[in-house]
Design an enzyme around this catalytic site. Structure first.
Site, PDB file in Angstrom:
ATOM      1  CB  ALA A  73      -0.905   0.005   1.228  1.00 32.18           C
ATOM      2  CB  CYS A  74       4.464   1.802   0.713  1.00 24.99           C
ATOM      3  SG  CYS A  74       4.508   1.086   2.364  1.00 24.99           S
TER       4      CYS A  74
END
Lengths: 297, 194
Positions: B37-38
């Site tokens: 999700a980074c």
């Protein structure tokens, strides 16, 4: 190459039994760490008893001292003995360190087939342990250290499958890619069981506490476990959070899903989750600093 | 001071979670491994050939996020300057400019922000736990505010990615985990056209 003896078996239960019989024993350091965990959890152990148990293995002692002196623990002065470490950092911190470093050799291997590089499964496992412990504290789960150990060992089955069943893994990877499913679903299709089940069976063989065994067994689907105890939901959530951060992401990426209602059922809110995520990032960074012996990417 | 790579640095420079790195050495490749999700935010100055990469983890800094009791201390708080989008974007731009870049030259590519929580909030916007989507919005908003044009994105989906930014020409390439690497854009060429 997958051993011929395994290939000749078709019944999943027989296959599991064969794998458990032929997998490695629990490393001796981990046995000592288990003994330390039991001792500390009795609440009546003295610092000297704990130090004596750990010092039964010199390598384990050296590793615990190295970790105790790392920046993450921020000790006020140089720690040179186990007793010092226990006095300055507390018995529980030393117990967790012993467990953590003793499992590193087991988990710090290249895990072929899962597209996980050497070191990444170890990093994922230690971060899931840390995240589970932090979630457990916020969820007011009474034995947060159980969450740490369960998180540390939750993917131990991946090591066993990867090292013993290399031929089957080609098919597992193909199914995962073609059908867009997580590895654990593809494992069930190809093998008749998944890494969670084989990990649980191994932990049974190693005489680990039953609650750890069932947590490992159901860490991908906690609602399938009778009564769905909080420990399993905590490790499930910790696993998903670390995957979300990209810690130990394999070839099946983010096909792992968080079961509905897990966050709320633990009494956690979004802010608590973000706090834990924030702490895991810093823990992961410290873990990289400590681990100077294993080759990194 | 910006984290500048010196002449002894190796070719592939890993940008770990919450880190920001800037390079002017033309043989360097900045790499953010295993984005979930980074966000891997690539910003490039095509005129002075300065590359910067931030590995952003969360959308915004909350006061409580850094005030949690914990087992260990936080000895290197400054090392986590890339953790939050609202702080990381201006810091990356500042670092590139300190390294000799010009704000008006900069162009950006956004990579990552994979989905894992599929629920939407009641307003139709991502729920708070949909960190990937919120990260994309937060980084886009911060770049918009800084007036840095976004020339390419590869965001969302449910797979992890590794992103590489070459200092020599701003080439941004992506390797989905378990798959082959592919070229997203050349920020050098895109920046000259922009």
């Amino acid at each position: 190459m997958t051993p011929v003896a395994f290939k000749s078996l078709t019944d999943p239960e027989q296959r599991i039994e064969w794998l458990v019989e032929n997998a490695a024993d629990l490393p001796s350091q981990a046995r000592i760490a288990m003994a330390v965990t039991k001792l500390v959890n009795q609440n009546s152990a003295s610092a000297a008893q704990v130090a004596k148990t750990i010092s039964g293995d010199q390598v384990l002692t050296a590793r615990v001292l190295k970790m105790a002196n790392s920046a993450f623990y921020g000790a006020p002065r140089r720690i040179s003995t186990l007793t010092d470490a226990i006095v300055l950092l507390g018995m529980r911190a030393i117990r967790d360190m012993a467990m953590s470093v003793s499992c590193q050799d087991l988990l710090d291997r290249e895990v072929h087939g899962y597209s996980i590089r050497r070191g990444d499964l170890w990093k994922h496992s230690s971060c899931v342990g840390f995240a589970a412990q932090q979630l457990a504290r916020r969820a007011k789960y009474s034995v947060a250290e159980e969450a740490f150990v369960a998180g540390l060992l939750h993917d131990i089955g991946k090591v066993i499958i990867s090292h013993r069943l290399s031929d089957e893994f080609v098919e597992i990877t193909r199914r995962s890619e073609e059908q867009g499913v997580a590895y654990y679903d593809a494992e069930r299709m190809v093998l008749g069981f998944d890494h969670a089940e084989i990990g649980a069976r191994m932990c049974e063989r190693w005489n680990l506490p039953p609650q750890l065994v069932t947590t490992i067994r159901y860490h991908h689907n906690p609602s399938a476990q009778p009564d769905s105890p909080p420990l399993t939901r905590i490790v499930h959530l910790a696993d998903v959070l670390c995957m979300m951060l990209g810690i130990g992401l394999g070839g099946d990426g983010l096909r792992y899903k968080l079961e509905d209602g897990v966050v709320a059922s633990l009494g956690l809110d979004d802010e608590a989750i973000e706090q834990v995520l924030s702490m895991v990032i810093e823990y992961a960074a410290m873990d990289v600093e400590q681990d100077t012996t294993a080759p990194r990417r | 001071m910006p984290v500048m790579m010196n002449q002894t640095a190796q070719d592939a420079i890993s940008v770990e979670m919450a880190e920001i790195k800037v390079s002017t050495r033309l043989t360097d490749r900045l790499v953010a491994y295993g984005l979930g999700a980074c966000i891997g935010l690539c910003i490039y100055d095509p005129v002075f050939r300065i590359a910067g990469l931030a590995h952003i983890v969360l959308p915004a800094c909350q006061p409580s996020a850094n005030a949690v009791p914990r087992a260990g201390s936080l000895p290197r708080k400054s090392a986590f300057v890339g953790k939050f989008a609202d702080e990381a974007v201006p810091k990356l731009i500042e670092d590139i400019c300190r390294g000799g870049g010009k704000r008006e030259n900069l162009v950006a590519a956004i990579v990552g922000g994979a989905h894992i929580f599929s629920t939407l909030g009641s307003s139709g916007s991502p729920s708070r736990l949909e960190i990937g989507a919120r990260n994309v919005i937060a980084v886009s908003d911060a770049l918009d505010e800084a007036e840095v044009p976004v020339v390419a994105t590869d965001v969302g989906g449910s797979h992890g990615r590794t992103v590489t930014l070459k200092a020599c020409d701003g080439t941004v390439s992506i390797r989905p985990i378990g798959s082959e690497e592919w070229l997203l854009t050349s920020l050098g060429k895109a920046g000259c056209k922009a």
